[in-house]
Structures are given as C-alpha cells and as structure tokens.
Enzyme design. Structure first.
Site, PDB file in Angstrom:
ATOM      1  N   ASP A  83      70.892 -97.140  67.150  1.00 58.57           N
ATOM      2  CA  ASP A  83      69.685 -97.099  66.212  1.00 58.57           C
ATOM      3  C   ASP A  83      69.484 -98.458  65.295  1.00 58.57           C
ATOM      4  OD1 ASP A  83      69.463 -94.663  66.971  1.00 58.57           O
ATOM      5  OD2 ASP A  83      70.298 -93.658  65.502  1.00 58.57           O
ATOM      6  N   GLN A  84      70.777 -99.119  64.906  1.00 62.68           N
ATOM      7  CA  GLN A  84      70.721-100.222  64.248  1.00 62.68           C
ATOM      8  C   GLN A  84      70.012-101.404  64.912  1.00 62.68           C
ATOM      9  OE1 GLN A  84      74.322-101.926  63.130  1.00 62.68           O
ATOM     10  NE2 GLN A  84      73.641-103.494  61.807  1.00 62.68           N
ATOM     11  N   GLU A  85      70.196-101.486  66.405  1.00 66.66           N
ATOM     12  CA  GLU A  85      69.531-102.476  67.057  1.00 66.66           C
ATOM     13  C   GLU A  85      68.051-102.276  67.310  1.00 66.66           C
ATOM     14  OE1 GLU A  85      72.682-103.994  70.481  1.00 66.66           O
ATOM     15  OE2 GLU A  85      72.344-101.767  70.430  1.00 66.66           O
ATOM     16  N   ASP A  97      66.185-100.563  65.146  1.00 67.31           N
ATOM     17  CA  ASP A  97      65.468-100.808  63.678  1.00 67.31           C
ATOM     18  C   ASP A  97      65.431-102.437  63.568  1.00 67.31           C
ATOM     19  OD1 ASP A  97      65.586 -98.358  63.228  1.00 67.31           O
ATOM     20  OD2 ASP A  97      67.316 -98.276  62.025  1.00 67.31           O
ATOM     21  N   SER A 114      41.717 -70.085  74.920  1.00 70.14           N
ATOM     22  CA  SER A 114      43.139 -69.574  74.637  1.00 70.14           C
ATOM     23  C   SER A 114      43.441 -68.910  75.880  1.00 70.14           C
ATOM     24  CB  SER A 114      42.883 -68.773  73.393  1.00 70.14           C
ATOM     25  OG  SER A 114      41.891 -67.891  73.584  1.00 70.14           O
ATOM     26  N   LEU A 115      44.798 -68.353  75.844  1.00 73.54           N
ATOM     27  CA  LEU A 115      45.537 -67.588  77.031  1.00 73.54           C
ATOM     28  C   LEU A 115      45.265 -66.086  76.644  1.00 73.54           C
ATOM     29  CD1 LEU A 115      48.643 -69.526  78.032  1.00 73.54           C
ATOM     30  CD2 LEU A 115      46.314 -69.306  79.061  1.00 73.54           C
ATOM     31  N   GLU A 140      56.596 -71.565  82.160  1.00 73.55           N
ATOM     32  CA  GLU A 140      57.153 -72.623  81.092  1.00 73.55           C
ATOM     33  C   GLU A 140      57.167 -71.513  79.652  1.00 73.55           C
ATOM     34  OE1 GLU A 140      54.012 -75.766  82.893  1.00 73.55           O
ATOM     35  OE2 GLU A 140      53.576 -74.670  80.885  1.00 73.55           O
ATOM     36  N   LYS A 194      56.455 -70.767  76.116  1.00 72.04           N
ATOM     37  CA  LYS A 194      55.408 -70.743  75.138  1.00 72.04           C
ATOM     38  C   LYS A 194      55.681 -71.211  73.659  1.00 72.04           C
ATOM     39  CE  LYS A 194      51.454 -68.072  73.334  1.00 72.04           C
ATOM     40  NZ  LYS A 194      51.507 -68.235  72.019  1.00 72.04           N
ATOM     41  N   ASP A 217      55.936 -72.247  69.882  1.00 74.20           N
ATOM     42  CA  ASP A 217      54.942 -71.692  68.721  1.00 74.20           C
ATOM     43  C   ASP A 217      54.735 -73.092  67.546  1.00 74.20           C
ATOM     44  OD1 ASP A 217      54.215 -69.881  67.132  1.00 74.20           O
ATOM     45  OD2 ASP A 217      56.021 -69.124  66.385  1.00 74.20           O
ATOM     46  N   ARG A 247      42.506 -78.124  68.669  1.00 65.86           N
ATOM     47  CA  ARG A 247      41.823 -77.405  69.361  1.00 65.86           C
ATOM     48  C   ARG A 247      40.392 -76.896  68.499  1.00 65.86           C
ATOM     49  NH1 ARG A 247      43.220 -73.386  72.937  1.00 65.86           N
ATOM     50  NH2 ARG A 247      45.449 -73.388  72.469  1.00 65.86           N
ATOM     51  N   TYR A 282      52.054 -80.039  78.366  1.00 62.57           N
ATOM     52  CA  TYR A 282      51.979 -78.739  79.419  1.00 62.57           C
ATOM     53  C   TYR A 282      50.821 -78.718  80.251  1.00 62.57           C
ATOM     54  CZ  TYR A 282      49.171 -76.275  75.774  1.00 62.57           C
ATOM     55  OH  TYR A 282      48.346 -76.360  74.486  1.00 62.57           O
ATOM     56  N   LYS A 306      51.705 -69.707  84.900  1.00 64.03           N
ATOM     57  CA  LYS A 306      50.503 -70.534  85.282  1.00 64.03           C
ATOM     58  C   LYS A 306      50.460 -70.444  86.827  1.00 64.03           C
ATOM     59  CE  LYS A 306      50.095 -73.827  81.454  1.00 64.03           C
ATOM     60  NZ  LYS A 306      50.577 -75.201  81.212  1.00 64.03           N
ATOM     61  N   LYS A 355      54.473 -62.283  76.050  1.00 61.64           N
ATOM     62  CA  LYS A 355      54.772 -62.403  74.655  1.00 61.64           C
ATOM     63  C   LYS A 355      56.181 -61.709  74.608  1.00 61.64           C
ATOM     64  CE  LYS A 355      52.948 -64.337  71.935  1.00 61.64           C
ATOM     65  NZ  LYS A 355      51.688 -63.875  71.086  1.00 61.64           N
ATOM     66  N   CYS A 384      34.321 -43.678  49.966  1.00 60.51           N
ATOM     67  CA  CYS A 384      34.608 -45.257  49.878  1.00 60.51           C
ATOM     68  C   CYS A 384      35.157 -45.576  48.437  1.00 60.51           C
ATOM     69  CB  CYS A 384      33.456 -45.755  49.895  1.00 60.51           C
ATOM     70  SG  CYS A 384      33.555 -47.667  49.630  1.00 60.51           S
ATOM     71  N   CYS A 429      32.613 -47.953  46.534  1.00 61.42           N
ATOM     72  CA  CYS A 429      31.541 -47.450  45.776  1.00 61.42           C
ATOM     73  C   CYS A 429      31.152 -45.637  45.857  1.00 61.42           C
ATOM     74  CB  CYS A 429      30.247 -47.891  46.751  1.00 61.42           C
ATOM     75  SG  CYS A 429      30.204 -47.438  48.252  1.00 61.42           S
ATOM     76  N   CYS A 436      31.979 -46.735  55.629  1.00 62.77           N
ATOM     77  CA  CYS A 436      31.305 -46.713  54.321  1.00 62.77           C
ATOM     78  C   CYS A 436      29.688 -46.794  54.768  1.00 62.77           C
ATOM     79  CB  CYS A 436      31.592 -47.262  53.307  1.00 62.77           C
ATOM     80  SG  CYS A 436      30.509 -47.081  51.830  1.00 62.77           S
ATOM     81  N   CYS A 472      27.369 -51.406  48.529  1.00 61.79           N
ATOM     82  CA  CYS A 472      28.778 -51.371  48.654  1.00 61.79           C
ATOM     83  C   CYS A 472      29.237 -53.002  48.507  1.00 61.79           C
ATOM     84  CB  CYS A 472      29.432 -50.986  49.898  1.00 61.79           C
ATOM     85  SG  CYS A 472      31.137 -50.760  49.825  1.00 61.79           S
TER      86      CYS A 472
END
Length: 675
Positions: free
Chosen positions: A34-36, A38, A83-84, A113, A115, A117, A136, A224, A291, A315, A409, A412, A427, A433
C-alpha cells in the site's frame, strides 16, 4: 523536466496505477505494498498539478473525488434498463424454466449469479475509457453520475486487452457491510441519524454532490451484463470472463459466485448453497439471478413491457420477526382504496426498526383471525412496507375479539363500498375526501408523471389545507398567488421561485406523461405510453370506443372500460380543459412511424432466429414501414415467418402444423424486392 518528459512520466504512472488497481481489486493479488502504491499516486498528483494541460478525467487521481457537483443531468439509456421478475419457490422456478424452454423450443443452459442488494448502474466505455455512468432512473433515462462512479476503485477507468471500442456494461454498486458499519459508527459519534441499511446507503451515496465524500465511503461493485454490437461471445458466461480480462470485477467463478447450470436441479443446488453461505459474505444479497446463457436464445425470447423473458430472480425467504399488534389504523389512497395498517410494538427487522406493517385487506385479517393485542409475525421481503403474515395463537391474550373492519371512511365518514371481484374496500367520495384529492395531486406531480420538483407530500397537503389548490389544475394558477405562498411556513423567496419555475417547466412534459398523470384507474406508466403513441391526442382518446381501445397493445377490457368511464364524467372533461388552457401537452409531438409503402399491408409476419445482413430491430422496423404487423408468436393469423439461424424449434413445429410459409433471410428479401 520538459513538457514531453512530464507527459511520458504521467502516462507511465497512470499505466502502473491502473495495473496495480486491477491486481488489487479485481484479481485480489497485489504486487506492491500500500505504501508503494501511495508513493506512485502522490508522484502522479504532483505532476498533474504542475502540468494541468495533461489532465485526464480517467486518471487514477480522480479516484479520490474532485470537489462538489452542481447537480445531476439526465441522459437516455441506449438500451432500456428493465427490472427482473421475481420467483419465491422451487415450484415457481420450475414453471419459469418449463415456460422458457417451451418458448425457446428446447433445453436451455442457464447462468446463476448472486443478486446483489445495491443499486444498478449502466457504464458506457469508448476507446477503452469510462465515458459515462447512469443510474437506472425510469429505465429509459437515468441520472449522469460519472464523476461519482470514477471514485469506485473496482470500476476500471482504463481497460486492457481486446475490448470493443464502444459498448455498454451493467452492474451493481453496493456498500460492503464493514464499510456500512464504520460509516454508521461515525454518524452516531457525530450525533447524526444512522443509515437504515447498506442498500439505501449505496443509492444515496451515488447521488451525493460531494465526490470526495463519495470516495470516502468505500463503495464497491460487481459487473453482471455486457451489451456489445456485435457480441464478443456466444454466451453470457463467456462475455463475463472476457469482461474480467479487460479489468472489470465480476462474480468469482472459483468461489462459486457464478455458475453455469443445465437444469433445475443444478440451479436449486446453487440456490440452496448460497441461502446458507450468503451470511458469510462481506456484502448483502437477497437472492439469485438466473439467466439464459445463449445470446441467440435471449434474443429469441425477447422482453415483456417490464422485464426480459430470459432472466428471473429467485428471492431468498424473507426475514421475519415476532412482535405485538397494538392497534389497526386505516389509510385512504388516491383511488379511495382503504388499506388496513398494523401499528406494532417496535421490532428490528432486516436492518430497520419496524413500527407499522400492511394487513392488506379485510379478507386477510379474517383469514388469519388477526386481533389487537396478538403477537404477530412480520415479514419484510421484496416489499418496502413490511407485512403481517401470521399470528402466534399460543400467545393470544384472554378476552380478545375478532376484529371488526370499518364500515365508513376514517377521513370523511362516507359509507365504504366493495366492488365485485375486488379485495379492497373503497371510499366513493372522490370529490370530498381529502386524502384522495391530495393523493391525486401527489400522483400528478410525481417524477414519472409531471415531475414537478419542490412539491413534497407535506407541501401539497399544506397548499390544499390553506385553500391555495383544490386539484392539480390549480397548480398552474399559483403564479398569481406568489404573495400567499411566501406567507407559508418554509416557503422563502428562493423556494417559491424554484417551485413556480418547476411548475412552468412541467408544461413541456410529453402527452404520455400527462396521460399517466391524470391518474386514470389501471392506466400505468407503460400503458399510458402505448396509448399516447397509438392514439396520439387526448381528443381522439376521449372519442375512442371500448373496442378501439382494446385493439391497442397492452390494453385489455378492464383498462378500456376504466378509460371510457373516466371520460364519460363531465368533471374530468372540465379538468382536462383547464389543464389544456394552462398549456399542457395533449398531443404526441414525435413523428408518427414512417410509412414507405403498403406492399406488406394486411400481413402478419413473425421474426425468428439470428440474422446476418440486418438485425432484428431493423427488420421489424422495415416490415412495419411497409405495412406489415409483426407478431410475437405463431398463430393461425400468421401469414409468414422470416427465419434466421437457430430458429426456435417450437415455432418451426407450429408453423409446419398450421401450414405457414417459412422464408429464409435471403428468400424474404428476394420476395420483398419482387413485389
């Protein structure tokens, strides 16, 4: 250092940093410390500051963010982002597989694959560099979030290898669980409200105007889906492996995060494995996406109005919690529909504290015998609002009584009605209303309708209660009531000016949006587009008969009856007249489809397979321009099938049974040129 020497060193540093970024984030095999890394980054930052003429928006230095944006423009998607569809059980999945293979004419191969979140994004690359990133949005247009996406280190800014010169690739941006916990810990220490869950946090972060804050939050991504013309491979799985070689982060096949499956059992094996193992992942997932692998079958299967037929999401079973039902309240929607709501003892569920849940309708309450005071089971699946799914009868208190559903209701006092075949009570007092009136105005101004900014629910309610508006048409008279607006709470000069300007801009919204904004029952966004592009004006729509309406794609008997009923009411005609006087668009401005000849008039033609001299969309447009109707399936009304490579066997079989003429691509054009 000369300018030329500086440029060469800058190019060298950028190449090295892109390479090490790929090794670290994509291959998970860092070659330097990481130092190299940076130190190389600091050298590049210094050179770019000293030689600003060599600036590059895709430089690795852009990963840290570059200041505050003015806002987000919108841009159209080259390909709609649909959408799926969802499925929740093995039986539902079996039905989907059987239906898909029947439409495809034989056994399909699938790719499984996870899904993710998070929030979907579409990335456009030109000449190996990130050109544009879109959300999207509504599926047709999205917000341009390129500056924020450049800060996500797992999204390459410069590609490597044999990539296409111009293509679209899609994926999911998410917030790793550890980054989410760290961010919430910081917010709590600062006395701020913690975020509800990683998904909402990722979505909100992508819309921040401060790119430095976006970079700091540690978003990640998975790719994906690839959209390239021509395709870079014959299958989705091969395309994803190629994308990985160019520098994209795809699900790791070696960790079984993506897998080819040949049948339902192999798909279910993948699902069962991740239903358990997902809890060990460093990010959240709520299911599996399945898919069709072969691209020519994806093309053959096509799309519905909302989703591809060649993909579906399974799901995972939703999380549940047990808590006490304190009371039942009732909400009135813009259509007058009454929704019972469970007021609950607060309980933590799926990342949020739940205090309210849907009870759906009177039948559901009676079926479950839900009573105030019961311990109930609450589920938060794919729905935003949690729902009560059962009662713990072993914990029922003594002396409870079956719940009596309201008869009038709650707003109202009008007696409720229940239409034949409907699950909900309504109603009928549409004009008197308040929640119905306010709800119709809120629908009218919503993003997918008239898109009037600066009007939230609270503001609409305040304007209505103060007598400044009685319906949506009154919004266009607010310019004459500016002084009254300035007297309202939280309505300063700037906010009032912005609101009035937004109302004025809404007058340019196309007819299809205005039609959706009217709130005609059952006329959703997609149906409104179909109707507007077919009928082309409100006057023709008002005059249309039920039979004319049913002939429109996506319009069935129920929708047609609702439209006819809406325009039969004088108050609705008057409402439209006021909107027309205000300057709203009640005609489709875009040109009608070009008609070049009627040589194919009266013919219904089905397209099947993959073509070489013309793509399917171009062929469809050609047929329609010369009078043909392009059918989606083979029926007794089909006159002809144009068959490319890999024509679906089921279509071939049905065509032969019905005696329908089948032409090859070459034969069709010979026939077409001869008539």
């Amino acid at each position: 250092m000369t300018d030329l020497e500086a440029l060469e060193r800058i190019k060298e540093l950028r190449a090295q940093l892109h390479h090490h970024n790929y090794c670290y984030y994509i291959l998970d095999k860092p070659e330097i410390s990481d130092q190299e890394f940076d130190m190389l980054m600091k050298e590049l930052e210094s050179l770019e500051a000293a030689y600003p003429q060599f600036a590059d928006e895709n430089s690795p230095t852009r990963r840290v963010g570059g200041g505050v944006l003015d806002g987000f423009e919108t841009a159209p998607h080259k390909y709609p982002m649909l959408s799926l569809g969802n499925t929740y059980s093995e039986e539902e999945l079996r039905e989907y597989i059987n239906r898909t293979e029947r439409l495809a004419g034989g056994q399909c191969q699938f790719v499984c694959e996870l899904k993710y979140d998070g929030t979907a994004i579409s990335l456009h690359y030109k000449n190996g560099q990130l050109h544009q990133a879109l959300t999207r949005g509504d599926g047709l247009t999205g917000d341009v979030i390129t500056a924020n996406v450049r800060t996500i280190k797992s999204i390459p800014l410069q590609l490597k290898g044999d990539y296409p010169q111009d293509f679209i690739i899609r994926g999911e941006v998410f917030m790793p669980v550890e980054a989410f916990r760290k961010l919430n810990k910081e917010r709590i220490e600062q006395g701020l409200e913690p975020f509800a869950n990683p998904r909402n946090c990722a979505s909100g972060t992508l819309k921040l105007l401060d790119t430095r804050e976006v970079a700091r939050r540690g978003l990640d991504s998975f790719i994906y889906f690839l959209l390239a013309e021509p395709p870079v491979a014959d299958t989705h799985y091969e395309s994803m492996l190629k994308a990985r070689s160019w520098g994209f982060k795809i699900p790791d096949p070696s960790r079984r995060m993506v897998q080819v499956a040949n049948n339902l059992e192999e798909i279910m094996d993948f699902i069962r494995y991740w239903d358990v193992e997902r809890h060990q992942l460093p990010f959240e997932t709520d299911g599996v996406v399945i898919k069709v692998n072969q691209y020519h079958l994806q093309q053959e299967l096509g799309f519905t109005a909302k989703s591809p037929r060649w993909a579906i999401a399974y799901k995972f079973k939703a999380e549940q919690a047990r808590t006490r039902l304190l009371s039942i309240s009732y909400q009135v929607g813009r259509t007058g529909a009454i929704t019972p709501v469970a007021e609950l003892e607060p309980v933590f569920l799926a990342g949020t504290t739940v205090k309210r849940a849907s009870l759906h309708n009177a039948d559901q309450i009676a079926r479950l015998d839900i009573r105030v005071g019961d311990m109930v089971y609450v589920e938060k699946g794919g729905e935003i609002i949690p729902k009560v799914i059962g009662v713990d009868l072993t914990a029922r208190l003594e002396n409870t009584h079956p719940h009596r559903y309201i008869t009038h209701c709650p707003e109202c006092g009008t007696a409720l009605i229940r239409y034949p075949g409907e699950a909900l009570h309504y109603c009928p007092n549409q004009e008197g209303c308040p929640p119905q009136i306010i709800g119709r105005i809120e629908h009218f101004i919503s993003r997918k309708a008239m898109d009037i900014e600066g009007l939230g629910s609270e503001t609409v309610e305040m304007l209505y209660k103060k007598g400044l508006i009685a319906d949506a048409a009154d919004l266009y008279s607010l310019k004459n009531k500016k002084e009254d607006l300035l007297k309202l709470e939280r309505m300063a000069e700037k906010s009032v000016t912005n609101l009035l300007e937004s109302i004025e801009r809404s007058k340019s919204q196309p007819f299809e949006r205005v039609l959706f904004a009217l709130g005609i029952r059952y006329v959703g966004e997609t149906v409104a587009k179909k109707i507007a592009r077919t009928v082309r004006s409100i006057d023709k729509l008002i005059a249309a008969t039920k039979e004319h309406l049913i002939a429109i794609d996506e319009v069935g008997e129920k929708i047609a009856e609702s439209i006819v009923d809406y325009f039969a009411k004088e108050k609705n005609i008057h409402f439209i007249s006021r909107l027309r006087e205000a300057g709203l668009q009640f005609e489709t401005r875009e040109e009608a489809p070009v008609t070049l000849s009627d040589k194919l008039a009266g013919k219904t033609i089905v397209i099947s397979g993959v073509f070489h001299t013309i793509n399917r969309d171009e062929l469809k447009a050609l047929l329609e321009q010369h009078g043909a109707k392009v059918g989606s399936g083979v029926t007794g009304k089909t006159d002809m099938i144009i068959a490319g490579d890999n024509m679906g066997p089921s279509k071939l079989q049905k065509a032969n049974q019905l005696g329908i003429k089948i032409m090859s691509e070459k034969e069709f054009f010979e026939y077409f040129n001869s008539i």
